[in-house]
Write a protein that holds these residues in place. Structure first.
Motif, PDB file in Angstrom:
ATOM      1  N   GLU A 145      -9.859  14.652  -0.940  1.00 46.38           N
ATOM      2  CA  GLU A 145     -10.204  12.956  -1.507  1.00 46.38           C
ATOM      3  C   GLU A 145      -9.280  12.028  -0.412  1.00 46.38           C
ATOM      4  N   PRO A 146      -9.637  10.855  -1.070  1.00 51.18           N
ATOM      5  CA  PRO A 146      -9.352   9.649  -0.186  1.00 51.18           C
ATOM      6  C   PRO A 146      -7.484  10.698  -0.564  1.00 51.18           C
ATOM      7  N   ASP A 147      -6.472   9.425   0.195  1.00 51.67           N
ATOM      8  CA  ASP A 147      -5.271   9.523   0.359  1.00 51.67           C
ATOM      9  C   ASP A 147      -4.632   7.915   0.841  1.00 51.67           C
ATOM     10  N   GLY A 148      -5.098   7.077   1.063  1.00 51.76           N
ATOM     11  CA  GLY A 148      -4.303   5.649   1.321  1.00 51.76           C
ATOM     12  C   GLY A 148      -4.703   5.596   2.577  1.00 51.76           C
ATOM     13  N   GLY A 149      -4.449   6.440   3.490  1.00 53.47           N
ATOM     14  CA  GLY A 149      -4.232   7.125   4.917  1.00 53.47           C
ATOM     15  C   GLY A 149      -2.681   6.965   5.576  1.00 53.47           C
ATOM     16  N   ASN A 150      -2.261   7.832   4.337  1.00 56.87           N
ATOM     17  CA  ASN A 150      -1.337   8.335   4.010  1.00 56.87           C
ATOM     18  C   ASN A 150      -0.117   6.800   4.125  1.00 56.87           C
ATOM     19  N   PHE A 151      -0.482   5.955   4.209  1.00 60.99           N
ATOM     20  CA  PHE A 151       0.415   5.103   3.939  1.00 60.99           C
ATOM     21  C   PHE A 151       1.203   4.588   3.281  1.00 60.99           C
ATOM     22  N   THR A 152       2.689   5.646   2.538  1.00 69.15           N
ATOM     23  CA  THR A 152       2.540   5.736   1.354  1.00 69.15           C
ATOM     24  C   THR A 152       4.105   4.711   0.665  1.00 69.15           C
ATOM     25  N   ASP A 153       3.817   3.896   2.442  1.00 70.64           N
ATOM     26  CA  ASP A 153       5.464   3.127   2.116  1.00 70.64           C
ATOM     27  C   ASP A 153       4.738   1.837   0.979  1.00 70.64           C
ATOM     28  N   LEU A 154       3.753   1.540   0.895  1.00 70.50           N
ATOM     29  CA  LEU A 154       2.693   0.185   0.780  1.00 70.50           C
ATOM     30  C   LEU A 154       3.359   0.179  -0.598  1.00 70.50           C
ATOM     31  N   PRO A 155       3.336  -0.735  -1.572  1.00 73.65           N
ATOM     32  CA  PRO A 155       4.076  -0.955  -2.941  1.00 73.65           C
ATOM     33  C   PRO A 155       2.773  -0.333  -3.579  1.00 73.65           C
ATOM     34  N   LYS A 156       2.564  -0.553  -4.825  1.00 74.19           N
ATOM     35  CA  LYS A 156       1.758   0.229  -6.446  1.00 74.19           C
ATOM     36  C   LYS A 156       1.319  -1.193  -6.555  1.00 74.19           C
ATOM     37  N   GLY A 157       0.075  -0.827  -6.993  1.00 78.62           N
ATOM     38  CA  GLY A 157      -0.315  -1.822  -7.496  1.00 78.62           C
ATOM     39  C   GLY A 157      -0.533  -1.544  -8.831  1.00 78.62           C
ATOM     40  N   PRO A 158      -0.852  -2.319  -9.953  1.00 78.60           N
ATOM     41  CA  PRO A 158      -1.143  -2.307 -11.890  1.00 78.60           C
ATOM     42  C   PRO A 158      -1.320  -0.960 -11.766  1.00 78.60           C
ATOM     43  N   ASP A 159      -2.103  -0.320 -11.257  1.00 81.88           N
ATOM     44  CA  ASP A 159      -2.847   0.824 -12.350  1.00 81.88           C
ATOM     45  C   ASP A 159      -1.333   1.934 -11.176  1.00 81.88           C
ATOM     46  N   GLY A 160      -0.652   2.001 -10.306  1.00 84.66           N
ATOM     47  CA  GLY A 160       0.498   2.828 -10.875  1.00 84.66           C
ATOM     48  C   GLY A 160       0.015   3.256  -8.936  1.00 84.66           C
ATOM     49  N   ILE A 161      -1.205   3.178  -8.380  1.00 81.99           N
ATOM     50  CA  ILE A 161      -1.240   3.859  -6.776  1.00 81.99           C
ATOM     51  C   ILE A 161      -1.025   2.983  -5.581  1.00 81.99           C
ATOM     52  N   VAL A 162      -0.037   4.043  -5.098  1.00 78.74           N
ATOM     53  CA  VAL A 162      -0.232   3.005  -3.853  1.00 78.74           C
ATOM     54  C   VAL A 162      -0.865   2.293  -3.446  1.00 78.74           C
ATOM     55  N   GLY A 163      -0.778   1.359  -2.370  1.00 80.58           N
ATOM     56  CA  GLY A 163      -1.373   0.262  -1.922  1.00 80.58           C
ATOM     57  C   GLY A 163      -3.077   0.412  -2.376  1.00 80.58           C
ATOM     58  N   SER A 164      -2.952   0.435  -3.730  1.00 76.58           N
ATOM     59  CA  SER A 164      -4.641   0.104  -4.283  1.00 76.58           C
ATOM     60  C   SER A 164      -5.058  -1.645  -4.402  1.00 76.58           C
ATOM     61  N   GLU A 165      -4.095  -2.543  -4.057  1.00 78.34           N
ATOM     62  CA  GLU A 165      -3.877  -3.788  -3.664  1.00 78.34           C
ATOM     63  C   GLU A 165      -4.575  -4.027  -2.734  1.00 78.34           C
ATOM     64  N   ILE A 166      -3.463  -3.674  -1.818  1.00 82.49           N
ATOM     65  CA  ILE A 166      -4.087  -4.083   0.149  1.00 82.49           C
ATOM     66  C   ILE A 166      -5.002  -3.163   0.298  1.00 82.49           C
ATOM     67  N   LEU A 167      -5.274  -1.950   0.189  1.00 76.85           N
ATOM     68  CA  LEU A 167      -6.042  -1.161   0.673  1.00 76.85           C
ATOM     69  C   LEU A 167      -7.401  -1.216   0.177  1.00 76.85           C
ATOM     70  N   ASN A 168      -7.575  -2.580  -0.827  1.00 77.06           N
ATOM     71  CA  ASN A 168      -8.844  -2.292  -1.871  1.00 77.06           C
ATOM     72  C   ASN A 168      -9.755  -3.261  -0.432  1.00 77.06           C
ATOM     73  N   PHE A 169     -10.845  -2.100  -0.463  1.00 76.95           N
ATOM     74  CA  PHE A 169     -12.050  -2.679   0.696  1.00 76.95           C
ATOM     75  C   PHE A 169     -12.770  -3.870  -0.155  1.00 76.95           C
ATOM     76  N   SER A 170     -13.062  -4.137  -1.200  1.00 82.28           N
ATOM     77  CA  SER A 170     -13.613  -5.471  -1.758  1.00 82.28           C
ATOM     78  C   SER A 170     -12.415  -6.586  -1.094  1.00 82.28           C
ATOM     79  N   THR A 171     -11.328  -6.050  -1.042  1.00 84.37           N
ATOM     80  CA  THR A 171     -10.755  -7.713  -0.945  1.00 84.37           C
ATOM     81  C   THR A 171     -10.547  -7.951   0.665  1.00 84.37           C
ATOM     82  N   ARG A 172     -10.223  -6.570   1.302  1.00 85.52           N
ATOM     83  CA  ARG A 172      -9.740  -6.429   2.930  1.00 85.52           C
ATOM     84  C   ARG A 172     -10.328  -6.668   3.146  1.00 85.52           C
ATOM     85  N   ARG A 173     -11.821  -6.417   3.119  1.00 85.61           N
ATOM     86  CA  ARG A 173     -12.838  -6.923   3.579  1.00 85.61           C
ATOM     87  C   ARG A 173     -12.697  -8.237   4.433  1.00 85.61           C
TER      88      ARG A 173
END
Length: 424
Positions: free
Chosen positions: A131-159
C-alpha cells in the motif's frame, strides 16, 4: 477546486518493456493478466510507462494559469517556494561572456510512486504488492482527510510545483531523477516551454511494488539552444573485462545553436541509495566514468557535463559514514570539476550553519537518525572546457519548515542545484 485537468490513466495504454522489447505496438493496450506481463514473475526485468496525455492539447499559458491557480489558494498562497540566492563561484575573475553561458539544473523530483499518501489509488493496481505509505514522511501535517501529507504529497498539485521550480530558474539543460511521469506529464508540459528530452526508466523500479509507473532519469534541453545529435540510455553498463554494473543513466549529445564550439555530452545517473552501499556506488561510478572516458576515443571532442543524484556525501560524516566515491573522483579524475564546493569546511556547521551546503533534508520514520541532512546531488563539468560562474545556494536554514522537505514551500525531498557555466 482542483485547477488541474483530471488524469484518469487507466484507460490510456502503457508501455511494458522486457529486455528491451517494446510490447506497446499497434495492438490493444495490455492488461496486466496478459502473457507479456506475467513473464515478469519468472524474474525478468521490465519497466512500465504511461502513454497518452491530456496535457498535449494545452499551451504554455494554460499551464501557467494552473500554476498560478495553485499559488493563489491556501495553504500555498501563504507558503511560496523558498527564495534562493546566487553566489559567485570565482571572485575577481573577469565577467563571463553571456553568449557562451549554459545554465544547468540537477533535480531529484521525488517519484509519485515513492511518495503517494496512504489511501492513494495507484494507476496499475494489479501490480501493487504494498500500500502507498507517503514515503514514510510521517512528520508532515495531516490534510483535511486526516491523512499525513495528503495535501503536500498530492501529485496533481506537487507536479505543477515541480514545474514552477524548474521554470523559475529557466535552465538550458535539466537533469532529473525519480521521474515516473515522463510521457504523460513532464515531457508534454516542458515541451510547451521549449524543452525536448530523453528518458531512461529503471528496470524493476521500486515504484512498481506500489502499483505506480517505473521511475527513471531524464535529460531536457532548450530546443532553441541545442539540437540532439545522439543519445544513449540504459540500466546497465558492461565495462571491458569487468562484471556488468546495474546503474540507471542517460547520455544526450547536444550541438549548440547559439555559439560556436564542440558539442556537449550531458550525462545523468542515479546511484544506489543507503549509506551502507558505498561499495556498490563505487562500482557504478567506475562504470559511468568509463563510459564518459569513451567519449574521448575515436576522435570525439565533446565537452562533458555529469550531473545526478549520487546518494553519497562528499566527505566523511559524524555518524560514521566513510566517503569513497567523491574523493575517488577527485583523485582519479582531476579533469572533472564540481560546480559546488566539496571541501570539508563547507560542511562543518559547528561555528556557522550558513556554510552548510546541502541538497536533501528530511524527516522519515524508520530511519536512524530520523532527521537527515546531506549533500548528495552533484554537477560536474570538464575542467578545461567550462568555467563555473555562479551557483544557486540552498534555502536559508531559518526558512526551512520544521518538518523539512517536502513541505508546503518545496515539492521534493531534494532541492534543485543550479550552476551557470561559461563555455571556454
Amino acid at each position: 477546486l482542483d485547477a488541474t485537468p483530471p488524469l484518469r490513466l487507466l484507460p490510456f495504454p502503457f508501455r511494458l518493456l522486457r529486455k528491451g522489447v517494446d510490447f506497446s505496438s499497434s495492438s490493444p493496450p495490455l492488461s496486466l493478466s496478459s502473457p507479456a506481463a506475467t513473464m515478469s514473475s519468472s524474474g525478468e526485468k521490465f519497466e512500465i510507462s504511461p502513454t497518452g496525455s491530456p496535457w498535449d492539447d494545452l499551451d504554455a499559458d494554460d499551464i501557467r494559469k494552473r500554476i498560478m491557480d495553485i499559488k493563489s489558494r491556501e495553504p500555498f498562497s501563504s507558503h511560496p517556494l523558498y527564495p534562493r540566492e546566487w553566489e559567485a563561484a570565482d571572485s575577481g575573475v573577469a565577467a563571463a561572456d553571456p553568449t557562451r553561458l549554459v545554465r544547468v539544473m540537477q533535480f531529484n523530483l521525488l517519484a509519485e510512486g515513492l511518495s503517494s499518501p496512504s489511501g492513494s489509488k495507484p494507476p496499475i493496481p494489479d501490480m501493487a504488492k504494498k500500500e502507498p505509505d507517503g514515503g514514510n514522511f510521517t512528520d508532515l501535517p495531516k490534510g483535511p482527510d486526516g491523512i499525513v501529507g495528503s495535501e503536500i504529497l498530492n501529485f496533481s498539485t506537487r507536479r505543477l510545483r515541480l514545474v514552477e521550480e524548474i521554470l523559475s530558474h529557466s535552465p538550458d539543460i535539466l537533469t532529473v531523477q525519480e521521474l515516473d511521469r515522463f510521457n504523460d506529464f513532464f515531457q508534454p508540459v516542458l515541451s510547451k516551454f521549449g524543452y525536448d528530452g530523453i528518458y531512461s526508466p529503471k528496470a524493476d523500479s521500486p515504484c512498481l511494488k506500489f502499483g505506480f509507473y517505473s521511475d527513471g532519469v531524464a535529460i531536457f534541453w532548450k530546443r532553441d539552444k541545442f539540437i540532439l545529435t545522439s543519445s544513449t540510455k540504459d540500466h546497465k553498463i558492461e565495462p571491458a573485462g569487468r562484471d556488468p554494473v546495474d546503474v540507471i543513466y542517460a547520455v544526450a549529445k547536444l550541438q549548440p545553436k547559439t555559439f560556436d564550439g564542440p558539442g556537449l555530452s550531458v550525462v545523468t545517473c542515479h546511484l544506489k541509495a543507503k549509506s551502507s552501499n558505498e561499495d556498490k556506488r563505487m562500482a557504478q561510478i567506475h562504470g559511468i566514468l568509463e563510459l564518459v572516458k569513451g567519449f574521448d576515443e575515436g576522435g570525439h571532442t565533446d565537452h562533458i557535463i555529469l550531473a545526478g543524484d549520487f546518494n553519497t556525501d562528499p566527505c566523511d560524516t559524524a555518524d560514521g559514514f566513510k566517503a569513497e566515491v567523491i574523493p575517488w573522483i577527485a583523485a582519479e579524475h582531476p579533469e572533472l570539476h564540481s560546480c559546488y564546493p566539496l571541501d570539508k569546511a563547507t560542511f562543518d556547521t559547528t561555528d556557522d550553519d550558513s556554510k552548510w551546503h546541502w541538497t536533501t533534508w528530511k524527516r522519515r520514520a524508520h530511519s536512524t537518525p530520523s532527521e537527515i541532512k546531506h549533500a548528495i546531488d552533484y554537477i560536474y563539468h570538464q575542467r578545461d572546457a567550462f568555467r563555473t560562474v555562479q551557483i544557486l545556494k540552498a534555502p536559508a536554514e531559518g526558512d526551512v519548515l520544521p518538518h523539512r522537505l517536502p513541505c508546503w514551500r518545496y515539492p521534493s525531498d531534494h532541492i534543485s542545484i543550479v550552476a551557470d557555466l561559461e563555455v571556454k
